[in-house]
Motif scaffolding. Structure first.
Motif, short mmCIF file in Angstrom:
data_model
loop_
_atom_site.label_atom_id
_atom_site.label_comp_id
_atom_site.label_asym_id
_atom_site.label_seq_id
_atom_site.Cartn_x
_atom_site.Cartn_y
_atom_site.Cartn_z
N LEU A 64 0.83 -1.21 0.00
CA LEU A 64 0.00 0.00 0.00
C LEU A 64 0.86 1.26 0.00
N LYS A 65 2.01 1.19 0.68
CA LYS A 65 2.90 2.35 0.73
C LYS A 65 3.56 2.63 -0.61
N ASP A 66 3.49 1.68 -1.56
CA ASP A 66 4.03 1.92 -2.89
C ASP A 66 3.22 2.97 -3.65
N PHE A 67 1.99 3.18 -3.23
CA PHE A 67 1.14 4.20 -3.85
C PHE A 67 1.44 5.53 -3.15
N ALA A 68 2.07 6.44 -3.87
CA ALA A 68 2.48 7.72 -3.28
C ALA A 68 1.29 8.50 -2.73
N ARG A 69 0.15 8.36 -3.38
CA ARG A 69 -1.04 9.08 -2.94
C ARG A 69 -1.45 8.66 -1.53
N ILE A 70 -1.22 7.41 -1.19
CA ILE A 70 -1.55 6.93 0.16
C ILE A 70 -0.45 7.35 1.14
N ARG A 73 -0.42 11.15 1.76
CA ARG A 73 -1.74 11.69 2.15
C ARG A 73 -2.08 12.92 1.32
N ARG A 74 -2.06 12.76 0.01
CA ARG A 74 -2.33 13.88 -0.89
C ARG A 74 -3.80 14.27 -0.95
N PHE A 84 -9.47 5.86 -1.99
CA PHE A 84 -8.31 5.43 -2.77
C PHE A 84 -7.59 4.27 -2.09
N ALA A 85 -7.57 4.23 -0.77
CA ALA A 85 -6.95 3.11 -0.07
C ALA A 85 -7.68 1.81 -0.41
#
Length: 103
Positions: A64-70, A73-74, A84-85
């Motif tokens: 999950l941390k591979d997604f920069a948006r998560i 916290r954009r 999105f999560a």
């Protein structure tokens, strides 16, 4: 951090196996399933199957941390971030099942 969370089994990293922490979990009615540190004189009993499940959860959070948006916290609102999560978790699940999920 874990006080007030209802649980009966806890699986921690080896770095969190101190006697005071074990005593705190025991006072809450939890059983700690963590592999003992190398060279422990009186190693406590632990369940390797439960510890393996902990590793799976840790790997999911890593993915999950591979997604920069998560990670960054954009999203401005909690609802948008959680949406999105959920989408990211679904994408991870689809990738995992597509390439052969291990039980």
């Amino acid at each position: 951090l874990a006080s007030g969370i209802p649980a009966c089994d806890v699986a921690l990293d080896r770095g969190y196996i101190s006697a005071p922490l074990r005593a705190a979990f025991a006072a809450e009615g939890c059983t700690v399933h963590t592999p003992p540190k190398r060279g422990m004189v009186d190693p406590p009993a632990w369940d390797p199957v439960l510890y393996a499940r902990r590793h799976r959860v840790e790997n999911l959070f890593s993915r999950l941390k591979d997604f920069a948006r998560i990670t960054l916290r954009r999203d401005k609102t909690r609802r948008s971030w959680m949406g999105f999560a959920h989408l990211a978790a679904t994408m991870i699940n689809l990738r995992t099942t597509e390439f052969g999920h291990r039980p």
